[in-house]
Scaffold this motif. Structure first.
Motif, mmCIF file in Angstrom:
data_model
loop_
_atom_site.group_PDB
_atom_site.id
_atom_site.type_symbol
_atom_site.label_atom_id
_atom_site.label_comp_id
_atom_site.label_asym_id
_atom_site.label_seq_id
_atom_site.Cartn_x
_atom_site.Cartn_y
_atom_site.Cartn_z
ATOM 1 N N GLU A 102 -15.402 -23.707 29.560
ATOM 2 C CA GLU A 102 -14.958 -23.083 30.813
ATOM 3 C C GLU A 102 -14.916 -21.554 30.768
ATOM 4 O O GLU A 102 -14.588 -20.924 31.752
ATOM 5 C CB GLU A 102 -13.573 -23.622 31.194
ATOM 6 C CG GLU A 102 -13.228 -23.376 32.620
ATOM 7 C CD GLU A 102 -11.900 -23.953 33.025
ATOM 8 O OE1 GLU A 102 -11.565 -23.799 34.196
ATOM 9 O OE2 GLU A 102 -11.187 -24.543 32.202
ATOM 10 N N ALA A 103 -15.232 -20.926 29.686
ATOM 11 C CA ALA A 103 -15.242 -19.464 29.523
ATOM 12 C C ALA A 103 -13.842 -18.944 29.218
ATOM 13 O O ALA A 103 -12.867 -19.696 29.214
ATOM 14 C CB ALA A 103 -15.838 -18.757 30.730
ATOM 15 N N HIS A 119 -12.510 -12.388 33.591
ATOM 16 C CA HIS A 119 -13.099 -13.708 33.337
ATOM 17 C C HIS A 119 -14.542 -13.546 32.870
ATOM 18 O O HIS A 119 -15.301 -12.758 33.435
ATOM 19 C CB HIS A 119 -13.042 -14.540 34.620
ATOM 20 C CG HIS A 119 -13.501 -15.938 34.457
ATOM 21 N ND1 HIS A 119 -12.818 -16.861 33.697
ATOM 22 C CD2 HIS A 119 -14.576 -16.581 34.951
ATOM 23 C CE1 HIS A 119 -13.456 -18.018 33.744
ATOM 24 N NE2 HIS A 119 -14.534 -17.864 34.495
ATOM 25 N N THR A 120 -14.909 -14.303 31.845
ATOM 26 C CA THR A 120 -16.260 -14.187 31.281
ATOM 27 C C THR A 120 -17.245 -15.197 31.857
ATOM 28 O O THR A 120 -18.426 -15.132 31.536
ATOM 29 C CB THR A 120 -16.227 -14.343 29.747
ATOM 30 O OG1 THR A 120 -15.757 -15.653 29.423
ATOM 31 C CG2 THR A 120 -15.340 -13.294 29.102
ATOM 32 N N GLY A 121 -16.794 -16.090 32.696
ATOM 33 C CA GLY A 121 -17.666 -17.134 33.222
ATOM 34 C C GLY A 121 -18.192 -16.821 34.614
ATOM 35 O O GLY A 121 -17.924 -15.776 35.189
ATOM 36 N N THR A 122 -18.952 -17.775 35.136
ATOM 37 C CA THR A 122 -19.496 -17.683 36.491
ATOM 38 C C THR A 122 -19.167 -18.967 37.234
ATOM 39 O O THR A 122 -18.791 -19.984 36.632
ATOM 40 C CB THR A 122 -21.024 -17.524 36.467
ATOM 41 O OG1 THR A 122 -21.611 -18.709 35.888
ATOM 42 C CG2 THR A 122 -21.446 -16.282 35.686
ATOM 43 N N LEU A 123 -19.327 -18.946 38.542
ATOM 44 C CA LEU A 123 -19.124 -20.147 39.349
ATOM 45 C C LEU A 123 -20.086 -21.249 38.900
ATOM 46 O O LEU A 123 -19.692 -22.412 38.766
ATOM 47 C CB LEU A 123 -19.295 -19.842 40.832
ATOM 48 C CG LEU A 123 -19.207 -21.037 41.776
ATOM 49 C CD1 LEU A 123 -17.865 -21.760 41.655
ATOM 50 C CD2 LEU A 123 -19.477 -20.598 43.203
ATOM 51 N N LYS A 128 -20.784 -26.589 36.541
ATOM 52 C CA LYS A 128 -21.484 -27.412 35.548
ATOM 53 C C LYS A 128 -20.490 -28.107 34.623
ATOM 54 O O LYS A 128 -20.637 -29.286 34.325
ATOM 55 C CB LYS A 128 -22.449 -26.545 34.740
ATOM 56 C CG LYS A 128 -23.294 -27.297 33.763
ATOM 57 C CD LYS A 128 -24.246 -26.344 33.039
ATOM 58 C CE LYS A 128 -25.037 -27.088 31.979
ATOM 59 N NZ LYS A 128 -25.917 -26.193 31.232
ATOM 60 N N VAL A 129 -19.481 -27.371 34.169
ATOM 61 C CA VAL A 129 -18.471 -27.936 33.261
ATOM 62 C C VAL A 129 -17.607 -28.970 33.976
ATOM 63 O O VAL A 129 -17.254 -29.992 33.416
ATOM 64 C CB VAL A 129 -17.603 -26.803 32.658
ATOM 65 C CG1 VAL A 129 -16.412 -27.366 31.919
ATOM 66 C CG2 VAL A 129 -18.434 -25.933 31.742
ATOM 67 N N TYR A 130 -17.284 -28.707 35.228
ATOM 68 C CA TYR A 130 -16.436 -29.630 35.996
ATOM 69 C C TYR A 130 -17.213 -30.881 36.364
ATOM 70 O O TYR A 130 -16.702 -31.925 36.565
ATOM 71 C CB TYR A 130 -15.900 -28.972 37.239
ATOM 72 C CG TYR A 130 -14.761 -27.999 37.002
ATOM 73 C CD1 TYR A 130 -14.365 -27.620 35.728
ATOM 74 C CD2 TYR A 130 -14.091 -27.442 38.054
ATOM 75 C CE1 TYR A 130 -13.340 -26.733 35.523
ATOM 76 C CE2 TYR A 130 -13.043 -26.541 37.865
ATOM 77 C CZ TYR A 130 -12.671 -26.186 36.605
ATOM 78 O OH TYR A 130 -11.652 -25.296 36.414
#
Length: 130
Positions: A102-103, A119-123, A128-130
Motif C-alpha cells: 500500500e506504500a 504519501h509515496t503511492g498512487t491511486l 491494484k492492492v485493494y
C-alpha cells in the motif's frame, strides 16, 4: 467543467509560523503577503508548492480530525521529509494500519492542528492492492 484544484486555504493563528512550516517542510515559496491589508477576510500569505497555490489566512486554529491534505513524494525522499518535520518539532501522528503493497505515509500536524500526509503511492497502486 472542473479544470483542477485552484488553491488550498489553511486558517492559522500566526502567519510567520505558517511561513516557517510551509517553507521548512515543503520548500514552499512565498509569493504574496497582505502585510496588514484586508483584500479578503483577514491577513494572508500565498505560497507555491511546485505549482500548487497555498493560502494561509489568519484566524483561529481548527480542532484535530482525520481530515487531511496529502502530498505525493517518492520513496527516496521519505527520510528527508521526516527529518524536516522533526527539525521543526512538529508532531508526527501514528498512521493507520496498512496492508502489504500500500506504500508509505507520514502523517503530521502543523502548528494549527491541520493534518498533512506525505504519501509515496498512487491511486492506481492503491486500487491494484485493494
Amino acid at each position: 467543467m472542473i479544470e483542477g484544484i485552484s488553491h488550498l486555504t489553511f486558517i492559522v493563528k500566526d502567519l510567520d509560523k505558517a511561513k516557517a512550516f510551509f517553507e521548512g517542510v515543503f520548500g514552499a515559496k512565498e509569493v504574496y503577503s497582505s502585510d496588514g491589508k484586508y483584500f479578503s477576510i483577514s491577513e494572508e500569505k500565498f505560497f507555491l508548492i511546485g505549482d500548487i497555490w497555498i493560502c494561509a489566512m489568519q484566524g483561529e486554529s481548527v480542532e484535530r480530525s482525520y481530515n487531511h491534505t496529502a502530498f505525493k513524494i517518492d520513496e527516496d525522499s521519505f527520510n528527508i521529509y521526516y527529518q524536516r518535520i522533526t527539525d521543526l518539532g512538529l508532531e508526527i501522528k501514528t498512521g493507520r494500519p496498512r496492508i502489504d503493497g500500500e506504500a508509505s505515509s507520514l502523517y503530521f500536524y502543523d502548528y494549527d492542528n491541520h493534518l498533512f500526509e506525505l504519501h509515496t503511492g498512487t491511486l492506481a497502486n492503491r486500487l491494484k492492492v485493494y
